[in-house]
Write a protein that holds these residues in place. Sequence first.
Motif, short mmCIF file in Angstrom:
data_model
loop_
_atom_site.label_atom_id
_atom_site.label_comp_id
_atom_site.label_asym_id
_atom_site.label_seq_id
_atom_site.Cartn_x
_atom_site.Cartn_y
_atom_site.Cartn_z
N PRO A 54 0.81 -1.23 0.00
CA PRO A 54 0.00 0.00 0.00
C PRO A 54 0.84 1.27 0.00
O PRO A 54 0.44 2.28 -0.58
N LEU A 55 2.03 1.23 0.63
CA LEU A 55 2.90 2.39 0.62
C LEU A 55 3.38 2.69 -0.80
O LEU A 55 3.39 3.84 -1.25
N GLY A 56 3.80 1.64 -1.52
CA GLY A 56 4.25 1.83 -2.89
C GLY A 56 3.15 2.36 -3.78
O GLY A 56 3.39 3.20 -4.65
N PHE A 57 1.93 1.89 -3.57
CA PHE A 57 0.80 2.35 -4.37
C PHE A 57 0.51 3.82 -4.12
O PHE A 57 0.31 4.60 -5.06
N ARG A 58 0.53 4.24 -2.87
CA ARG A 58 0.24 5.65 -2.55
C ARG A 58 1.41 6.55 -2.93
O ARG A 58 1.21 7.67 -3.42
N TYR A 118 -0.66 9.24 -8.81
CA TYR A 118 -0.58 10.47 -9.59
C TYR A 118 -0.97 11.68 -8.73
O TYR A 118 -0.34 12.74 -8.81
N TYR A 119 -2.02 11.52 -7.92
CA TYR A 119 -2.43 12.66 -7.10
C TYR A 119 -1.40 12.96 -6.02
O TYR A 119 -1.02 14.12 -5.83
N TYR A 120 -0.93 11.94 -5.32
CA TYR A 120 0.02 12.17 -4.23
C TYR A 120 1.34 12.73 -4.74
O TYR A 120 2.02 13.47 -4.04
N ARG A 121 1.73 12.36 -5.95
CA ARG A 121 2.96 12.93 -6.51
C ARG A 121 2.86 14.45 -6.55
O ARG A 121 3.76 15.17 -6.11
N GLY A 122 1.75 14.93 -7.12
CA GLY A 122 1.57 16.37 -7.21
C GLY A 122 1.52 17.02 -5.85
O GLY A 122 1.98 18.15 -5.66
N ILE A 126 11.09 5.89 -11.87
CA ILE A 126 10.57 4.74 -11.13
C ILE A 126 9.11 4.95 -10.74
O ILE A 126 8.40 3.98 -10.40
N GLN A 127 8.62 6.19 -10.83
CA GLN A 127 7.21 6.45 -10.50
C GLN A 127 6.27 5.69 -11.43
O GLN A 127 5.11 5.43 -11.08
N ASN A 128 6.76 5.32 -12.60
CA ASN A 128 5.91 4.58 -13.54
C ASN A 128 5.54 3.19 -13.05
O ASN A 128 4.70 2.52 -13.65
N ILE A 129 6.16 2.76 -11.96
CA ILE A 129 5.82 1.45 -11.40
C ILE A 129 4.44 1.47 -10.75
O ILE A 129 3.92 0.42 -10.35
N TYR A 178 1.87 -1.06 -11.76
CA TYR A 178 2.06 -2.44 -11.30
C TYR A 178 1.67 -2.60 -9.83
O TYR A 178 1.27 -3.68 -9.41
N PHE A 179 1.79 -1.53 -9.05
CA PHE A 179 1.32 -1.58 -7.67
C PHE A 179 -0.20 -1.65 -7.61
O PHE A 179 -0.77 -1.97 -6.56
N LEU A 180 -0.86 -1.32 -8.72
CA LEU A 180 -2.32 -1.37 -8.74
C LEU A 180 -2.84 -2.77 -8.46
O LEU A 180 -3.84 -2.93 -7.74
N TYR A 181 -2.19 -3.79 -8.99
CA TYR A 181 -2.69 -5.16 -8.86
C TYR A 181 -2.68 -5.65 -7.41
O TYR A 181 -3.70 -6.16 -6.92
N PRO A 182 -1.57 -5.52 -6.66
CA PRO A 182 -1.64 -5.90 -5.24
C PRO A 182 -2.58 -4.99 -4.45
O PRO A 182 -3.17 -5.44 -3.47
N ALA A 183 -2.75 -3.74 -4.87
CA ALA A 183 -3.66 -2.84 -4.16
C ALA A 183 -5.09 -3.35 -4.27
O ALA A 183 -5.85 -3.32 -3.28
#
Length: 266
Positions: A96-100, A104-108, A140-143, A146-151
Motif C-alpha cells: 500500500p505504501l508503494g501504491f500511494r 498520480y495525485y500524491y505525486r503532485g 521509477i514512478q511509472n511502477i 504495477y502496484f495497482l494489482y496488489p492494491a
Amino acid sequence: MNTSVESIAPAGFGQTRRRDFWWVQTVTVFVVLSSFAAYATWAALQGKYYYWGPYLSPFYAPEVWGDSPNAWFSGRPSFWPGFLRYSPALIILIFPLGFRLTCYYYRGAYYKSFWADPPSCTVGEPRHRYLGEARWPLIIQNIHRYFLYPAILFIALLSYETWKAFWFINPDGSKSFGMGLGTIVLAINVVLLGGYTLGCHSLRHLVGGRIDRLSKTPFRRDLYRCASCLNRGHMPWAWASLSWVAFADLYVRMCAMGIWTDWRIF
C-alpha cells in the motif's frame, strides 16, 4: 499590448503575484503527510497491540507471519535477517505504501509540499529547469501501474478481515455473529480504501484503454464509467482513506491496550 511570459513569471523562490493564502494547502499537506508517515512508521515497528478479539489492524492485514490468531503462519519468516527487528506490518506495508507513494495525485501533492517543485501554481521554485519523470530517479514512478494489482488484491483481503470482525469469540471458545464499533470502523476503512483504489487513473486506463469506441464493449464501458465516477473525487478519497486507515489502527491498538472499550452493538 503584448505581455511576455518572462514579465509575469515568478522571479525567485516563493515569489508570486498571487494574493490568496496559497501556502495554506502546501503547509497542510506537509503536516498531514509527515504526521501519517511518523505514526505509520511507529505503529509498524511496534509488532504488538495490533489485534483485539476479532479485529486486526489494517497496517498488519493480512498477517502472513505473526503471533496473533489471525496469522497464516506462526512466528517470523525464516528468510528474515536475525539482526533486524521483525514486525508483521513490515512485510505488508510495502505494497500500500508503494501504491500511494507513486499515485498520480500524491505525486503532485508531495512534490509541492516537500520539494517545492513548485510550492504552488505560479509560485517561484528553487530550481531553474524542469527535469520531469523521464529519467532516474523519478522514472521509477511509472511502477505505479504495477502496484495497482496488489492494491486491488488488498481490498479483497481487507474485506475478508472485516468479515472476520463480525465473529466474536465466546468464553467457551466458540464463535458467534455480532457487531461492535470496531467492526464498523474496519468496514468504513474498506469502503474508503476501495473508493480510492478503484478510482485510480491506472485502473481507468486498464479497463478503458486501447479502445477506440467504448460503446462497442458495454462491460468495459460500464467499468470505465464507474472508475471515472470515483476518479472525479480522487483527492477526497485519497485523504479520507489515508486518515481513516490510521484511525483504524489506532482504534484496534487502543482496545488492545485496554485504554478504549469496544462498544458491542449486538
